[in-house]
Write an enzyme that holds these catalytic residues in place. Structure first.
Site, PDB file in Angstrom:
ATOM      1  N   HIS A  18       0.819  -1.209   0.000  1.00 35.03           N
ATOM      2  CA  HIS A  18       0.000   0.000   0.000  1.00 35.03           C
ATOM      3  C   HIS A  18       0.853   1.259   0.000  1.00 35.03           C
ATOM      4  CE1 HIS A  18       0.582  -0.652   4.428  1.00 35.03           C
ATOM      5  NE2 HIS A  18       0.613   0.676   4.477  1.00 35.03           N
ATOM      6  N   GLU A 144       7.346   0.698   5.464  1.00 27.95           N
ATOM      7  CA  GLU A 144       6.627  -0.269   6.292  1.00 27.95           C
ATOM      8  C   GLU A 144       6.728  -1.645   5.645  1.00 27.95           C
ATOM      9  OE1 GLU A 144       2.493   0.762   6.646  1.00 27.95           O
ATOM     10  OE2 GLU A 144       1.944  -1.104   7.649  1.00 27.95           O
TER      11      GLU A 144
END
Ligand code: CMX
Ligand code: CO
Length: 152
Positions: A18, A144
């Protein structure tokens, strides 16, 4: 480049899971992404530990797993996204990459000297395990790692 270089190992990052986008008003930003891009919200959660109210909008089913846009509204000014908004305004906050084994990936990346903001995985969207790398050690990009729950 052709052939397989000696010392080759499989990449730790398997997909873009994402793109995390900081916004001031989650409902307004969701409406924009729905009406402008036709994306669909598949999850809305409040993550107290991360200090965010968030929505995941499905973009694609890549071979290595799904990818999303993650919209983030801070729960308050004294949170990572709250501080980011105060300094930079709305915009791209982080990139989340898929990994197959987050603990192994953290050990491998940490051994290179990149600072781990999370030594151990934490709870992320839709049951995923997540961990962050320090942006100062990744060319200014808050990064991340995401090990999705279940297959893919
Ligand atoms: N991208 C790139 N650089 C960033 C950044 C970001 N998103 N956020 C902060 N920085 C930089 C700042 O510009 C600043 O740089 P300078 O020292 O050169 O001015 C430095 O990092 C420190 O900034 P800060 O205002 O003190 O910010 P924080 O105290 O929030 O610390 C960070 C920054 C990355 C350690 C912290 O935000 C963090 O731990 N983030 C990980 C957790 C998180 O972001 N959770 C929300 C998302 C949850 C999810 O995806 O599910
Ligand atoms: Co994220």
């Amino acid at each position: 480049m052709t052939g397989t270089p000696s010392g080759w190992r499989p990449p730790l990052l398997t997909r873009i899971d994402h793109v995390g986008i900081a916004c001031r008003d989650l409902a307004v930003t969701i409406a924009f992404y729905e009406s402008t891009f036709g994306l669909v919200v598949v999850s809305r959660e409040v993550n107290e530990e991360q200090g965010v109210s968030e929505a995941m909008l499905h973009v694609a089913d890549a071979p290595a797993g799904r990818s999303y846009v993650q919209l983030l509204e801070p729960l308050g000014p004294d949170t990572p996204v709250g501080r980011f908004l105060a300094r930079h305004g709305e915009g791209i906050h982080h990139v989340g990459y898929g990994v197959t084994d987050i603990s192994a990936a953290l050990a491998s990346i940490g051994a290179t000297g990149v600072r781990l903001l999370d030594a151990r995985p934490r709870h992320g969207s839709m049951g995923a395990s997540i961990a962050f790398l320090h942006p100062k050690d990744v060319g200014g990009v808050l990064t991340e790692l995401v090990q999705a729950a279940g297959p893919g």
